[in-house]
Design an enzyme around this catalytic site. Structure first.
Site, mmCIF file in Angstrom:
data_model
loop_
_atom_site.group_PDB
_atom_site.id
_atom_site.type_symbol
_atom_site.label_atom_id
_atom_site.label_comp_id
_atom_site.label_asym_id
_atom_site.label_seq_id
_atom_site.Cartn_x
_atom_site.Cartn_y
_atom_site.Cartn_z
ATOM 1 N N ASP A 99 46.278 44.153 46.194
ATOM 2 C CA ASP A 99 45.816 42.707 46.263
ATOM 3 C C ASP A 99 46.587 41.905 47.366
ATOM 4 O OD1 ASP A 99 44.018 40.670 45.437
ATOM 5 O OD2 ASP A 99 43.901 41.635 43.373
ATOM 6 N N ASP A 200 41.864 38.691 48.635
ATOM 7 C CA ASP A 200 41.506 37.639 47.802
ATOM 8 C C ASP A 200 41.033 36.387 48.616
ATOM 9 O OD1 ASP A 200 42.228 36.727 44.972
ATOM 10 O OD2 ASP A 200 43.143 35.169 46.080
ATOM 11 N N GLU A 251 37.198 39.664 49.151
ATOM 12 C CA GLU A 251 36.548 38.863 48.137
ATOM 13 C C GLU A 251 35.845 37.704 48.710
ATOM 14 O OE1 GLU A 251 37.521 36.638 43.825
ATOM 15 O OE2 GLU A 251 38.737 36.499 45.561
ATOM 16 N N HIS A 324 38.711 40.744 36.735
ATOM 17 C CA HIS A 324 39.462 39.992 36.057
ATOM 18 C C HIS A 324 38.971 38.589 36.089
ATOM 19 C CE1 HIS A 324 40.695 39.287 40.190
ATOM 20 N NE2 HIS A 324 41.594 38.260 39.756
ATOM 21 N N ASP A 325 38.126 38.207 36.696
ATOM 22 C CA ASP A 325 37.736 36.715 36.683
ATOM 23 C C ASP A 325 36.596 36.496 35.903
ATOM 24 O OD1 ASP A 325 39.867 36.008 38.333
ATOM 25 O OD2 ASP A 325 38.517 36.405 40.277
HETATM 26 O O1 TEU Z 1 39.617 34.291 42.878
HETATM 27 C C1 TEU Z 1 38.804 33.318 43.527
HETATM 28 C C2 TEU Z 1 37.718 32.835 42.685
HETATM 29 O O2 TEU Z 1 36.706 32.835 43.328
HETATM 30 C C3 TEU Z 1 37.786 32.497 41.393
HETATM 31 O O3 TEU Z 1 38.922 31.408 41.364
HETATM 32 C C4 TEU Z 1 36.718 32.104 40.934
HETATM 33 O O4 TEU Z 1 36.208 31.088 41.378
HETATM 34 C C5 TEU Z 1 36.684 31.809 39.345
HETATM 35 O O5 TEU Z 1 37.652 32.972 38.791
HETATM 36 C C6 TEU Z 1 35.555 32.045 38.824
HETATM 37 O O6 TEU Z 1 35.877 31.768 37.581
HETATM 38 C C7 TEU Z 1 40.563 34.839 43.184
HETATM 39 C C8 TEU Z 1 41.285 35.907 42.158
HETATM 40 O O7 TEU Z 1 40.363 36.906 41.973
HETATM 41 C C9 TEU Z 1 41.611 35.189 40.958
HETATM 42 O O8 TEU Z 1 42.129 35.627 39.886
HETATM 43 C C10 TEU Z 1 42.446 33.961 41.514
HETATM 44 O O9 TEU Z 1 42.890 33.060 40.456
HETATM 45 C C11 TEU Z 1 42.063 33.020 42.831
HETATM 46 O O10 TEU Z 1 41.443 33.826 43.671
HETATM 47 C C12 TEU Z 1 42.833 32.654 43.584
HETATM 48 O O11 TEU Z 1 44.067 33.367 44.091
#
Ligand code: TEU
Length: 548
Positions: A99, A200, A251, A324-325
């Site tokens: 990542d 990310d 992403e 994971h989000d």
């Molecule tokens: O996620 C980016 C992102 O778009 C998320 O914050 C999204 O808006 C949110 O999770 C939706 O609920 C990435 C990573 O995958 C995330 O885990 C991190 O918290 C974020 O970037 C910051 O690095």
């Protein structure tokens, strides 16, 4: 012979290391735990592991806040453990992607520790600073993790930008020194032998010079696909990526088909593919992602159709239901009731992984893991969820039961509960950092590996089938009956061969419209036994795939 496009055939499995396997009993997963579980991953048919961050970090955002890009967080182990994992994977013919979190660092990163000291510090230009306006922040943007996107820094008397938490200051990509530091760090990992990066929020790295107020305080129109993002990615590709045999996936929240072709067109000279979030965002509304709505099927189908046909021949899709989000796939898109949980998890597997693109499986989805059903705030660990709760409930916009219902539906911790290896959990001998939640112990790897009808064995079979059928990689896509409320039916075609995928997204049995009936033949895969199937209809959450 190496196929430069190996990533098109690869099955990627995302590991969220905190929650995968704990070997030292501290309740937090670790690298040794991953090494321990490689047989399991190989059995499933995984080619590539995407490892969520394991770098040094104060863990404000579970490692998406990095304080040293070249160190392993002791919570997860040592650099020796990492090297051992990498070589164990390589000796099995598997690969590892890291990542890459370079939109921001942790506020504890030495660059930021320096930068915040004074206006003439050599590192000041690594971050984004602006003067306040009459004692207020420089503009009205709202952070994606709540509150202002600006934080006042007393020693310099001005504010720094953070799209996420205040402990995640945004890097200033305009500064060529920042880009060189990042490229160096990438080369360091690639020279170690890692096989690529998941990048990310890479669509956010370029900010306009003017940072104007927004009518709704929304920073997205200015920071998503910002003015120089493609310049930066081409430079990264030219100086780093193109020198290695690797895969890259960006992403990209807010991505459109047209933009995706620029980021990851076959000849774009940027990335191999992007993650877009149109299909996961269809329930967003008045309170952003916080809702308990179900995704309407016709809208979901339209999104897939748009991406499948829109990128065909020009770019490459990333196929995922969750990460994971996101909440758990079976809860969000299927039906996690005991009766239909396994059936709908298998149906979702069929529906997605016979499309064109690279499959990504989020840990536990291959077991049909549902949301844990947390019913009080104390269960949650995620900064986004906890901040949102405070925002909405403390201000009286939502009452507590409603917000708890929304969290249990869409919160990020739903995907972050420990892997269920055995009926008694099997993740740790200690106290897990986050609870397993209720009613899910029956969903575990040990039992599923023994059971040929399990969700795990179904995933394995679908992944094998994909690889044996060139049509799945190359074929065109046609959606049938786009308006149908419960059926998701599509056709793939390649060199005279046709694949028909039939999925029922409802708990009712549904008559198959004429043009959705296979002319003849038996399905290559299905989630009900032949004896249970009906001739011209699909049973609840049934799926069948035919080669015609
Ligand atoms: O996620 C980016 C992102 O778009 C998320 O914050 C999204 O808006 C949110 O999770 C939706 O609920 C990435 C990573 O995958 C995330 O885990 C991190 O918290 C974020 O970037 C910051 O690095």
């Amino acid at each position: 012979m190496t196929d430069k496009n190996w990533w098109k055939n690869a099955v990627v499995y995302q590991i969220y290391p905190r929650s995968f396997q704990d070997m030292d009993g501290d309740g937090i997963g670790d690298l040794r735990g991953i090494i321990e579980r490689l047989d399991y991953l190989e059995k499933l048919g995984v080619d590539v592991i995407w490892l969520s961050p394991v770098y040094a970090s104060p863990m404000v955002d579970n490692g998406y806040d990095i304080s040293d890009y070249r160190a392993i967080n002791p919570l997860f182990g040592t650099m020796e453990d990492f090297d051992e994992l990498l070589s164990a994977l390589h000796s099995r013919g598997m690969r590892l992607i890291m990542d890459l979190v370079v939109n921001h660092t942790s506020s504890e990163h030495p660059w930021f520790q320096e930068a915040r000291k004074s206006r003439d510090n050599p590192y000041r230009g690594y971050y984004i600073w602006r003067e306040g306006k009459d004692g207020e922040p420089p503009n009205n943007w709202i952070s994606w993790f709540s509150g202002s996107t600006w934080e006042y820094n007393p020693p310099t008397g001005d504010y720094y930008l953070h799209i996420f938490a205040k402990e995640q200051p945004d890097l200033n990509w305009r500064n060529p020194k920042v880009r060189e530091e990042i490229f160096d760090m990438m080369r360091w990992w690639l020279d170690k032998g890692v096989d690529g990066f998941r990048m990310d929020v890479i669509s956010l790295i370029s900010k306009p010079e003017e940072l104007p107020d927004d009518p709704r305080g929304d920073l997205s129109p200015y920071c998503i696909n910002g003015p120089h993002v493609h310049e930066y990615l081409r430079e990264m590709n030219e100086k780093v990526l193109s020198k290695y045999d690797i895969m890259t996936v960006g992403e990209c929240p807010g991505m459109t088909v047209e933009q995706a072709k620029i980021y990851a067109g076959f000849d774009s000279g940027e990335l191999n593919m992007v993650f877009q979030f149109e299909h996961t965002g269809l329930t967003d509304g008045e309170f952003g992602k916080w809702t308990d709505k179900k995704t309407p099927l016709p809208a979901l189908k339209r999104v897939f159709e748009k991406w499948q046909t829109g990128l065909f021949g020009e770019s490459w899709n990333s196929l995922f239901w969750g990460n994971h989000d996101q909440p758990r796939a079976v809860t969000k898109f299927g039906d996690h009731s005991p009766e239909y949980s396994d059936l709908s998890a298998k149906m979702l597997c069929c529906c997605l992984y016979f499309m064109q693109g690279t499959p990504y499986i989020y840990q536990g989805d291959e077991l049909g893991t549902p949301n844990p059903g947390f019913d009080e705030l104390a269960h949650y660990r995620d900064i986004e969820s906890i901040n949102a709760y405070r925002d909405f409930v403390d201000s009286g916009i939502l009452d507590e039961p409603t917000m708890l219902r929304y969290l249990a539906r869409t919160g990020r911790d739903n995907a972050r509960t420990p892997m269920q290896w055995a009926p008694n959990g099997g993740f740790t001998t200690g106290k897990p950092w986050i609870s397993y939640g209720g009613s899910t112990r029956a969903v575990n790897a040990e039992m599923q590996l023994q059971d040929p009808d399990s969700v795990f064995c179904f995933y394995k079979k679908v992944l094998e089938l994909r690889k044996s059928l060139p049509l799945v990689r190359e074929g065109s896509f046609e959606l049938l009956r786009p308006e149908h409320e419960s059926l998701f039916v599509y056709i793939r075609r390649f060199e005279g061969q046709t694949l028909l995928v039939l999925c029922n997204f409802s708990a009712e049995w549904v008559t198959l419209p004429d043009n959705c009936r296979p002319a003849s033949g038996t399905p290559v895969i299905a989630n009900y036994p032949e004896t249970a199937r009906l001739e011209g209809a699909l049973l609840p959450y049934e799926c069948r795939v035919y080669i015609v």
